[in-house]
Enzyme design. Structure first.
Site, PDB file in Angstrom:
ATOM      1  N   TYR A 135       0.705  -1.016  -0.541  1.00 38.69           N
ATOM      2  CA  TYR A 135       0.109   0.024  -0.071  1.00 38.69           C
ATOM      3  C   TYR A 135       0.828   1.191  -0.172  1.00 38.69           C
ATOM      4  O   TYR A 135       0.636   2.016  -0.562  1.00 38.69           O
ATOM      5  CB  TYR A 135      -1.237   0.033   1.643  1.00 38.69           C
ATOM      6  CG  TYR A 135      -2.036  -1.196   0.722  1.00 38.69           C
ATOM      7  CD1 TYR A 135      -2.863  -0.283   0.341  1.00 38.69           C
ATOM      8  CD2 TYR A 135      -2.151  -1.938   1.462  1.00 38.69           C
ATOM      9  CE1 TYR A 135      -4.422  -1.512  -0.205  1.00 38.69           C
ATOM     10  CE2 TYR A 135      -3.157  -3.441   1.900  1.00 38.69           C
ATOM     11  CZ  TYR A 135      -4.228  -3.087   0.276  1.00 38.69           C
ATOM     12  OH  TYR A 135      -5.192  -3.998   0.128  1.00 38.69           O
ATOM     13  N   ARG A 152       1.453   2.410  -3.191  1.00 35.65           N
ATOM     14  CA  ARG A 152       0.196   2.650  -3.926  1.00 35.65           C
ATOM     15  C   ARG A 152      -0.122   3.608  -3.820  1.00 35.65           C
ATOM     16  O   ARG A 152      -0.294   4.749  -4.195  1.00 35.65           O
ATOM     17  CB  ARG A 152      -0.864   1.821  -3.628  1.00 35.65           C
ATOM     18  CG  ARG A 152      -0.703   0.045  -3.861  1.00 35.65           C
ATOM     19  CD  ARG A 152      -0.975  -0.216  -5.314  1.00 35.65           C
ATOM     20  NE  ARG A 152      -0.261  -0.220  -6.058  1.00 35.65           N
ATOM     21  CZ  ARG A 152       0.787  -0.885  -6.059  1.00 35.65           C
ATOM     22  NH1 ARG A 152       1.421  -1.955  -5.277  1.00 35.65           N
ATOM     23  NH2 ARG A 152       2.311  -0.571  -6.963  1.00 35.65           N
ATOM     24  N   GLN A 187     -16.089   2.744  -5.389  1.00 40.58           N
ATOM     25  CA  GLN A 187     -15.277   1.828  -5.495  1.00 40.58           C
ATOM     26  C   GLN A 187     -13.899   2.112  -5.512  1.00 40.58           C
ATOM     27  O   GLN A 187     -13.227   0.820  -4.356  1.00 40.58           O
ATOM     28  CB  GLN A 187     -15.698  -0.162  -6.347  1.00 40.58           C
ATOM     29  CG  GLN A 187     -16.979  -0.204  -6.200  1.00 40.58           C
ATOM     30  CD  GLN A 187     -17.138  -1.254  -7.150  1.00 40.58           C
ATOM     31  OE1 GLN A 187     -16.817  -2.387  -7.425  1.00 40.58           O
ATOM     32  NE2 GLN A 187     -18.036  -1.521  -8.310  1.00 40.58           N
ATOM     33  N   ASN A 188     -13.259   2.801  -5.500  1.00 39.91           N
ATOM     34  CA  ASN A 188     -11.830   3.159  -5.554  1.00 39.91           C
ATOM     35  C   ASN A 188     -11.545   3.633  -4.546  1.00 39.91           C
ATOM     36  O   ASN A 188     -12.226   4.803  -3.603  1.00 39.91           O
ATOM     37  CB  ASN A 188     -11.723   4.276  -6.679  1.00 39.91           C
ATOM     38  CG  ASN A 188     -12.383   3.749  -8.105  1.00 39.91           C
ATOM     39  OD1 ASN A 188     -12.415   2.695  -8.905  1.00 39.91           O
ATOM     40  ND2 ASN A 188     -12.306   4.846  -9.128  1.00 39.91           N
ATOM     41  N   ASP A 197      -8.850   6.048  -4.921  1.00 37.67           N
ATOM     42  CA  ASP A 197      -8.179   6.984  -4.973  1.00 37.67           C
ATOM     43  C   ASP A 197      -8.448   8.097  -3.830  1.00 37.67           C
ATOM     44  O   ASP A 197     -10.468   7.955  -3.608  1.00 37.67           O
ATOM     45  CB  ASP A 197      -7.697   6.714  -6.153  1.00 37.67           C
ATOM     46  CG  ASP A 197      -8.697   7.151  -7.022  1.00 37.67           C
ATOM     47  OD1 ASP A 197      -9.904   8.394  -7.005  1.00 37.67           O
ATOM     48  OD2 ASP A 197      -8.763   6.371  -7.397  1.00 37.67           O
ATOM     49  N   HIS A 202     -15.272   1.153  -0.313  1.00 37.18           N
ATOM     50  CA  HIS A 202     -14.313   0.408   0.339  1.00 37.18           C
ATOM     51  C   HIS A 202     -12.773   1.046   0.669  1.00 37.18           C
ATOM     52  O   HIS A 202     -11.227   0.368   1.104  1.00 37.18           O
ATOM     53  CB  HIS A 202     -13.541  -0.234  -1.478  1.00 37.18           C
ATOM     54  CG  HIS A 202     -14.416  -1.122  -2.088  1.00 37.18           C
ATOM     55  ND1 HIS A 202     -14.887  -2.031  -3.390  1.00 37.18           N
ATOM     56  CD2 HIS A 202     -15.797  -2.256  -1.038  1.00 37.18           C
ATOM     57  CE1 HIS A 202     -15.640  -2.317  -3.639  1.00 37.18           C
ATOM     58  NE2 HIS A 202     -15.868  -2.905  -2.118  1.00 37.18           N
ATOM     59  N   GLY A 218     -16.981   2.474 -15.040  1.00 37.52           N
ATOM     60  CA  GLY A 218     -15.887   1.684 -15.288  1.00 37.52           C
ATOM     61  C   GLY A 218     -15.945   0.606 -14.994  1.00 37.52           C
ATOM     62  O   GLY A 218     -14.648   0.393 -13.638  1.00 37.52           O
ATOM     63  N   THR A 219     -16.736  -0.355 -13.856  1.00 37.71           N
ATOM     64  CA  THR A 219     -17.268  -1.403 -12.914  1.00 37.71           C
ATOM     65  C   THR A 219     -17.710  -2.488 -13.192  1.00 37.71           C
ATOM     66  O   THR A 219     -18.490  -2.334 -14.692  1.00 37.71           O
ATOM     67  CB  THR A 219     -17.797  -0.833 -11.882  1.00 37.71           C
ATOM     68  OG1 THR A 219     -17.761  -2.057 -11.393  1.00 37.71           O
ATOM     69  CG2 THR A 219     -19.274  -0.712 -12.206  1.00 37.71           C
ATOM     70  N   SER A 220     -17.158  -4.037 -13.044  1.00 36.80           N
ATOM     71  CA  SER A 220     -17.379  -4.463 -13.933  1.00 36.80           C
ATOM     72  C   SER A 220     -18.995  -5.410 -13.817  1.00 36.80           C
ATOM     73  O   SER A 220     -19.101  -6.383 -13.851  1.00 36.80           O
ATOM     74  CB  SER A 220     -16.651  -6.352 -13.678  1.00 36.80           C
ATOM     75  OG  SER A 220     -16.050  -6.317 -11.922  1.00 36.80           O
TER      76      SER A 220
END
Length: 228
Positions: free
Chosen positions: A53, A56, A86-87, A89, A104, A169-171
């Site tokens: 992390y 990151r 969900q990001n 950043d 998250h 931009g999510t699956s």
């Protein structure tokens, strides 16, 4: 004022240079995901997790919001806007969005390993021996696999009040976030923006699929929604 709720995933930040962990060259390459994103991995080697992390976090500080982040801010001129991401950043905030909920966790925050209410802003490396005022080791403020999602109830409440839902931009494969779409009112329009959409328009009621990368799809949709 109508309420727009926006759900964003890794594809939202990909054009800023932040890798998506489900890609072949993604964020978790070289590591079993449970080694760096689970309580089991933390207990096995917190040094490995902290180092992961730290890298990151350092990389996040070198990138900037992209056109998609910036475009979403324009919606606030006409709508009440909530972003559920969900990001981990902070690019939505840096772009200027006012209401952002991180499902998250947040990479630029850390918290006590013993008292989850002790949360601190953090932009440097986090090392073994960095402790909270209660003398407990600090850990990344990230929701790991196998942990509860403390902001989920808030996200459900926000989503249930939406007049328009935009998914970017999510699956739509990461739960419980992917399930939020099921809490919307039955009549509202839903837009799904992704260059490789995982769902089709017959997947859900009133769904419009926009098969574009975020910078193009978001910009075009925002312009459409704010037209007089």
């Amino acid at each position: 004022m109508k309420k727009i709720v926006i759900l964003t995933g890794a594809g939202m930040s990909a054009e800023s240079g932040i890798k998506t962990f489900r890609e072949a060259d993604g964020l978790w390459e070289g590591h079993d995901i449970l080694e760096v994103a689970s309580p089991v991995g933390w207990n096995k080697s917190n040094k490995l997790v902290l180092d992961f992390y730290n890298k990151r976090r350092a990389q996040l500080l070198t990138v900037s919001p992209n056109l998609a982040h910036q475009s979403l801010v324009k919606l606030e001129k006409k709508y009440s806007v909530n972003i559920i991401t969900q990001n981990i950043d902070d690019l939505h905030e840096r772009a200027g969005s006012s209401n952002v909920l991180h499902l998250h966790g947040e990479l630029l925050k850390v918290r006590s390993t013993k008292n989850s209410n002790l949360i601190y802003n953090w932009t440097k490396d986090l090392n073994i021996g960095d402790v909270c005022p209660e003398n407990s080791q600090l850990r990344p403020h990230i929701v790991w696999f196998g942990e509860n999602v403390p902001m989920l109830d808030n996200a459900i409440e926000i989503t249930s009040e939406a007049d328009i839902l935009i998914i970017i931009g999510t699956s739509m494969q990461v739960y419980p976030a992917a399930n939020l779409i099921n809490y919307t009112k039955s009549s509202i329009p839903i837009y799904f923006i992704d260059p490789k959409p995982s769902i089709r328009e017959n997947y859900f009621r009133n769904l419009t699929v926009i098969p574009e990368k975020a910078s193009i799809g978001v910009t075009n949709l925002v312009n459409q929604l704010i037209e007089p």
